[in-house]
Write an enzyme that holds these catalytic residues in place. Sequence first.
Site, mmCIF file in Angstrom:
data_model
loop_
_atom_site.group_PDB
_atom_site.id
_atom_site.type_symbol
_atom_site.label_atom_id
_atom_site.label_comp_id
_atom_site.label_asym_id
_atom_site.label_seq_id
_atom_site.Cartn_x
_atom_site.Cartn_y
_atom_site.Cartn_z
ATOM 1 N N ASP A 155 0.861 -1.168 0.000
ATOM 2 C CA ASP A 155 0.000 0.000 0.000
ATOM 3 C C ASP A 155 0.914 1.239 0.000
ATOM 4 O OD1 ASP A 155 -2.180 1.644 -0.053
ATOM 5 O OD2 ASP A 155 -3.239 0.687 1.599
HETATM 6 C C1 BGC Z 1 -5.100 3.133 0.207
HETATM 7 C C2 BGC Z 1 -5.281 2.078 -0.861
HETATM 8 C C3 BGC Z 1 -5.154 2.681 -2.231
HETATM 9 C C4 BGC Z 1 -3.821 3.372 -2.327
HETATM 10 C C5 BGC Z 1 -3.550 3.962 -3.692
HETATM 11 C C6 BGC Z 1 -3.882 3.993 -0.027
HETATM 12 O O1 BGC Z 1 -3.856 5.102 0.797
HETATM 13 O O2 BGC Z 1 -5.029 2.500 1.462
HETATM 14 O O3 BGC Z 1 -6.526 1.442 -0.699
HETATM 15 O O4 BGC Z 1 -5.309 1.694 -3.209
HETATM 16 O O5 BGC Z 1 -3.766 4.417 -1.373
HETATM 17 O O6 BGC Z 1 -4.301 5.063 -3.955
#
Ligand code: BGC
Length: 744
Positions: A287
């Site tokens: 993530d």
């Molecule tokens: C979130 C994810 C997301 C990623 C990319 C993160 O802050 O937890 O769910 O896919 O950002 O945008």
Amino acid sequence: MKKLILALLIIPIVLALVNCSKVSTPQSERDHFVDSLMSKMTMDEKIGQLTLYTSDWSVTGPTLNPNYEKDVKSGKCGNIFNALTVKYITKLQKIAVEETRLGIPLLFGYDVIHGYKTTFPIPLAEACTWDMDIIEKSAHYSAMEASASGLNWTFSPMVDIARDPRWGRIAEGSGEDTYLGCLIAAAKVHGYQGKNLDDPFTIAACVKHYAAYGAPQAGRDYSTVDMSDRVLRETYLPSYKAAVDAGVATVMCSFNELNGVPATANEYLMNKILREEWGFKGFVVTDYTGIPEMIKHGYSVDEKQAGELALSAGTDMDMQGGVFSKYLKKSLEEGKINKKQINMSVRRILNLKYELGLFKNPYLYLDEKREQETVFSKEIMDHALLSAKKSIVLLKNEPFKGQKLLPMSKTVKNIAIIGPLADNQEDMLGTWYGAGDKTKVTTLINGLKNKFPQANIQYAKGADFEGNDKSGFDAAINIANKSDIVICAIGENDGQSGEAGSRSDIGLPGVQQELMEELVKTGKPIIAVVLAGRPLTIEWLTKNVNAILFAGHLGTRSGDAIAEVLCGDYNPSAKLVITFPRSVGQIPIFYASKNTGRPFEANNRFTSKYLDIANEPLFPFGYGLSYTQFEYSNLKLNTKTIHDSDTLKITVTLKNTGQFDGEEIAQLYIRDLIGSVTRPVKELKGFNKVFLKAGEQKEIEFAITAKDLRFYDVNMQFKSEPGQFKVFVGGNSVDLIEDGFELL
Ligand code: BGC
């Protein structure tokens, strides 16, 4: 220029490699191609493939690397997310394909969570349809629009089981139940990916957030998760596995630690369970900045070590951390990681690029004409309406002066529409609407105007989502007093749930509660349309207004969908996928709880209960009313005993006893009475969505085998145990008829 010439020389080699393979199975063609490509790659180019940067279009965290275009050109960055439009994506893809030494195309990722441009209901709301066909189609249409805009990878489905509505991201998932969560996970993967990833109308999916992100302590986002292996495997892991079994291309690891080890470097989760046990062959992406965050977790001393730990545990791609790019080569030279590990990760990523058809045609998804024709097409907008109306749950519908308020009479003269969501486009889209376009959203006012053209519709906002300003109350009370019926569109805005959207008080935010108290005093009939990214503690509202619809956030066709339900053009059929607590003090509260040694008895103090509040939720899992009524009778089992290989057939008569045609979601639960470890008081094992005309009845059937009765026994073996079981059928997890059987 030199590079360009080199690239032009190599692209044909790359394309020739794709086309001339004599190996018969597509997989070995792919392997042959990737082998040849990897044999030409330098270590820097390989590490570039393990790197994912955000463009600066729309971000969900710090943009650490403003030089991402340069890094694409130098081969330091092999994948981009948050880049939008065919025009811009083509520009970046051209750099990768025509200006780098090997011309390896980029992956383009984005959070297509509940629609791309056309926005469908938030996942929590859409799950309330219990309709796999609708859910799969929403994912399919999301993929159609996203791929038409140049994207080839979505960070969805989010399948985190969640039982704490304080957690804002509960809005992004499918609720509290593992059985339903698994079906929805699979439906979404099929919807996004279709049958072939190289079909230009499909995109690669990414199941997230692996694992158990939905169980943070105190419902606070990013917080610690500490749970037994049994609960992890039985409740929280199956939905990710269902996505893997459905062929999901990629997995995203979660921000949280699990039992002391951050998921980003959790060898048990990734190498052991995901790869060894489940046989997952795709790649794992972190993530957003998950790798450097392991320093703050207190798990690694510096970024370099964090990168080593992540790669060794089975993480393949670094989202936005920049750590692999900066340190992996050094770690390799120091012997902290080895070439085999890097090669394995590179191969997994190149495999996906191959499967997406990008080596054959890096511009496969880049067609401006298709982009224009596809987004907001009639077919997709029609589906958005269908999905939205099927997501609306009727929680209450009591008579006012002897007459039910809903469906509303089409001849009503004076309607007052009040609340911060009544004339609102953006918040109706709900959390994480990404590229969604608020200007296309039908407001509730406009929806009502279409359905009640003859009515005099007065609007007052009344209150906002935050703060103490009550200056709008008078206008609201005034129009309520002049109306025949009051509709209140209240709840949360799009930012009050979702990522970093945890709340400790999950009542109506701002002064909306006070506004409702004033409106109730007018003595007018009131319908509350509650729109929110989570269950709200609305016990007072439930007692004091005449009718309540819970609509989550419904996306582009919000106003049309709600108006269709209000006027009775659509008879609501959705059922809650999450328990509504009476108060935050009851959390966590979910239907599949254990009995305890002292289950609740009203007149016995020393039983499991609160002194100040009931045990029962406000609305249980599976709950939802219709304008008609359904009656369950005649529950029959084809046998009272089953062996391991038998199928138990359960039949029940379902009758529509009311005045309207309607759909019912008939639910099947079981209870394993005695086990080597205790079992929940109820577990959902099946459901049947049935349409019945007014007065019609049907016999509906469910089937159960010993396989459906398995759980992790005292030795952590996944198996069923002989003994007595209860079986329940009904329209929610509480109002059920029951029988029993024995597994021999
Ligand atoms: C979130 C994810 C997301 C990623 C990319 C993160 O802050 O937890 O769910 O896919 O950002 O945008």
